[in-house]
Design a protein around this motif. Structure first.
Motif, mmCIF file in Angstrom:
data_model
loop_
_atom_site.group_PDB
_atom_site.id
_atom_site.type_symbol
_atom_site.label_atom_id
_atom_site.label_comp_id
_atom_site.label_asym_id
_atom_site.label_seq_id
_atom_site.Cartn_x
_atom_site.Cartn_y
_atom_site.Cartn_z
ATOM 1 N N GLU A 133 0.890 -1.288 -0.013
ATOM 2 C CA GLU A 133 -0.061 -0.096 -0.064
ATOM 3 C C GLU A 133 0.885 1.206 -0.052
ATOM 4 O OE1 GLU A 133 -2.667 -0.311 3.450
ATOM 5 O OE2 GLU A 133 -3.843 -1.762 2.332
ATOM 6 N N THR A 165 2.675 1.563 -3.397
ATOM 7 C CA THR A 165 1.556 2.085 -4.509
ATOM 8 C C THR A 165 1.136 3.483 -4.385
ATOM 9 O OG1 THR A 165 0.394 -0.156 -4.486
ATOM 10 C CG2 THR A 165 -0.974 1.716 -5.328
ATOM 11 N N GLU A 166 1.030 3.929 -3.124
ATOM 12 C CA GLU A 166 0.827 5.536 -2.805
ATOM 13 C C GLU A 166 2.129 6.171 -3.362
ATOM 14 O OE1 GLU A 166 -0.067 8.506 1.030
ATOM 15 O OE2 GLU A 166 0.132 6.185 1.291
ATOM 16 N N GLN A 167 3.276 5.815 -3.191
ATOM 17 C CA GLN A 167 4.236 6.575 -3.707
ATOM 18 C C GLN A 167 4.352 6.500 -5.021
ATOM 19 O OE1 GLN A 167 8.041 4.609 -2.803
ATOM 20 N NE2 GLN A 167 9.368 6.321 -3.299
ATOM 21 N N LEU A 168 4.081 5.492 -5.954
ATOM 22 C CA LEU A 168 4.001 5.489 -7.366
ATOM 23 C C LEU A 168 2.868 6.263 -7.789
ATOM 24 C CD1 LEU A 168 4.582 1.657 -8.051
ATOM 25 C CD2 LEU A 168 6.120 3.619 -8.371
ATOM 26 N N GLU A 169 1.632 6.555 -7.033
ATOM 27 C CA GLU A 169 0.740 7.486 -7.359
ATOM 28 C C GLU A 169 1.033 8.587 -7.331
ATOM 29 O OE1 GLU A 169 -2.403 6.823 -8.685
ATOM 30 O OE2 GLU A 169 -2.365 4.610 -8.550
ATOM 31 N N GLN A 170 2.038 9.105 -6.693
ATOM 32 C CA GLN A 170 2.322 10.564 -6.235
ATOM 33 C C GLN A 170 3.581 10.659 -7.244
ATOM 34 O OE1 GLN A 170 3.455 10.589 -2.195
ATOM 35 N NE2 GLN A 170 1.520 10.609 -1.530
ATOM 36 N N GLN A 171 4.332 9.791 -7.635
ATOM 37 C CA GLN A 171 5.672 10.205 -8.504
ATOM 38 C C GLN A 171 5.441 9.724 -9.966
ATOM 39 O OE1 GLN A 171 8.885 8.100 -6.633
ATOM 40 N NE2 GLN A 171 8.773 9.318 -4.737
ATOM 41 N N ARG A 172 4.311 8.961 -10.430
ATOM 42 C CA ARG A 172 4.195 8.604 -11.854
ATOM 43 C C ARG A 172 4.128 9.899 -12.691
ATOM 44 N NH1 ARG A 172 -2.193 6.348 -11.813
ATOM 45 N NH2 ARG A 172 -3.071 7.985 -11.016
ATOM 46 N N THR A 180 -1.289 10.294 -15.463
ATOM 47 C CA THR A 180 -2.243 9.180 -15.372
ATOM 48 C C THR A 180 -2.828 8.591 -16.364
ATOM 49 O OG1 THR A 180 -4.089 10.889 -15.238
ATOM 50 C CG2 THR A 180 -3.049 10.335 -13.057
#
Length: 533
Positions: free
Chosen positions: A160, A163-170, A173
């Motif tokens: 989790e 995943t949160e880190q990837l969502e912030q750094q991707r 979208t």
């Protein structure tokens, strides 16, 4: 509440026995399914995900599980767990997979799920009682799998957080970045010179970089923006036959430019539309049939598909109609200098392609035959920039009609045989002398997929690059026909180091370059390394 809890725990234990995983007792090996456990903690996430599918396919009756029969030894226990307590579910395909091997992580997840269901019922104040014996059994199960449960919760927490880190750094979208980098060592020898007499070529090292930004807005479309930089220079030869497949761009200065901008979307399940622009787009976005067409992963030369696909412009639209697995039709219109108000889309260089493709076996997409027609106009010769110099009819306005037949046949998993023949009837519209000219090109191809190991590719191309075979008049500065016939013989072998890196050594042998036997043979050696990002 006691009876309910007792029954629940009994059925939990029964199912664990049914799976052959309980640490509390032994099951007769002749009566129970043979499954195994492991203490390995590696790769546990896929196992957890696989078990998690059970919750995604809840069942209310054991009869919904296609692989559970009333004759199964634990049928009654499983029936109670499913129908009375909702403790276990099925997989999305409607099965229970009672004989499937199970890891300790999966068992821990199953146990945790059942405990949660029991806790929910207890919280609901269902009027039954609990005995100390059954509480001890539950406690023992929890203690036995304490490590696995803790590890499971830890991995989920870490996942989790990641995943949160990837969502912030991707990056985006909707947009994905991919690309290709090519390094190539190239040398031509023999009579590698403009005059066709003597070797004027030296060993070179060059590169090309392509970055694609692919965006999807609906999940069924793609907007591609491609940036490119290259310093690849073609080997020296009397004609255009020595040009490399991965040489592209108007210069070799490594300047970054917009190589391709296109939007691909579906109008319906059978109709696909492509709108695009870019440098030298040509018709290679259509199906050119040859499995060796890739300039980064396959052929080393530009003689990698029928030359008639190289006529036309760089900006326009393509429509593909595929009503079934046996038939496909394509139509493309591409204009050159479409941004110039004096010519626009319809008053300058253009190419119009129509093509039908037949698949004898709808399940075999590698075996097919195509019939192609191209009507084109160009203000500086044909503009295909391959084959002999005369075959390009350079320096004059030219209109043309071209016809092609292309095919490829999959013999088996390790061999495909294909080829093409192309004919162009061109008319010189300007110059001191006007007239018609005939240009031919052909090739036979052999593809060897997975040669040596999976992912490798061997390829052989034998053919004739574009040749001026006749003309109705002696066009200014050009012969009536090319005096001789030169052959193009190419062989390469792509060795796949891993999913991202490949090395492709190969040799191109040009006999009678520029279709003139007065020119000595030219040999081009290439070692191309391709990185995918």
């Amino acid at each position: 509440m006691l009876n309910f809890f007792i029954n629940t725990l009994k059925f939990i234990v029964a199912v664990l026995v049914f799976l052959g995983l309980t640490p509390l007792g032994k099951v007769n090996a002749e009566d129970s399914p043979q499954v195994s456990t492991t203490d390995k903690s590696t790769n546990s996430l896929p196992e957890i995900n696989q078990y998690a599918q059970l919750d995604a396919a809840p069942v209310t009756s054991v009869n919904q599980l296609s692989d559970v029969q009333p004759t199964d030894w634990a049928f009654q226990a499983l029936q109670s767990l499913v129908e009375r307590y909702g403790c276990l579910g099925g997989y999305p395909d409607g099965t229970f997979k009672g004989n499937r091997a199970m890891t300790r992580f999966e068992f821990a997840a199953a146990l945790n799920s059942c405990i949660d269901k029991v806790s929910q019922r207890l919280s609901a104040e269902i009027t039954d009682l609990v005995t100390q014996e059954d509480l001890a059994t539950l406690q023992k199960l929890q203690e036995t799998f304490t490590t696995e449960l803790a590890t499971l919760r830890g991995r989920v927490d870490a996942l989790e957080a990641r995943t949160e880190q990837l969502e912030q750094q991707r990056f985006s979208t909707t947009t994905k970045l991919n690309g290709q980098i090519i390094f190539a060592a190239t040398d031509a020898f023999g009579d590698a010179s403009r005059s066709g007499n003597g070797d004027e070529s030296n060993l070179t090292f060059s590169s090309r970089v392509r970055l694609n930004f692919d965006t999807s807005f609906t999940g069924k479309d793609r907007l591609r923006v491609r940036l490119q930089a290259s310093n690849v220079v073609n080997p020296i030869s009397p004609g255009n036959e020595a040009r490399l497949s991965f040489q592209s761009g108007s210069d070799a200065t490594n300047d970054v430019f917009l190589s391709k901008l296109e939007y691909d979307f579906r109008l319906s399940e059978t109709i696909r539309v492509l709108v695009g622009t870019g440098f030298n787009t040509y018709f290679d976005d259509a199906d050119v049939i040859n499995p060796l067409q890739s300039d980064g992963d396959a052929a080393l030369s530009r003689h990698r598909y029928n030359t008639i696909y190289r006529l036309g412009g760089d900006t326009g639209v393509g429509v593909t109609f595929k009503p079934n697995g046996n038939f496909k039709a394509e139509m493309f219109y591409l204009a050159g200098n479409a941004n110039n108000p004096t010519s626009g889309l319809f008053n300058g260089k253009y190419g119009l392609l129509g093509q039908i493709i037949f698949y004898p076996n709808a399940k075999d997409t590698d075996t097919k035959i195509a019939f192609t027609y191209v009507n084109a106009y160009n203000e500086n010769g044909l503009g295909h920039n391959t084959g002999s110099l005369a075959s390009n009819l350079g320096g004059r306005k030219v209109s043309s009609n071209s016809y092609g037949i292309e095919t490829n046949v999959k013999i088996n998993n390790g061999l495909q045989v294909g080829g093409w023949v192309g004919y162009t009837n061109a008319r010189a519209l300007t110059g001191d002398v006007k007239g018609d000219a005939d240009i031919w090109n052909w090739a036979v191809t052999l593809a060897f997929p997975d040669l040596g190991k999976q992912g490798n590719l061997g390829g052989i191309i034998v053919g004739m690059q574009p040749k001026l075979t006749s003309s109705s008049a002696e066009l200014s500065g050009l012969p009536r026909r090319d005096p001789n016939t030169g052959l193009h013989i190419e062989g390469f072998y792509r060795y796949q180091i891993n999913d991202r890196i490949s090395i492709t050594p190969g040799l191109i042998w040009l006999t009678s370059p520029n279709h003139n036997e007065q020119n000595g043979d030219v040999f081009v050696g290439v070692i191309r390394t391709t990185f995918k990002i």
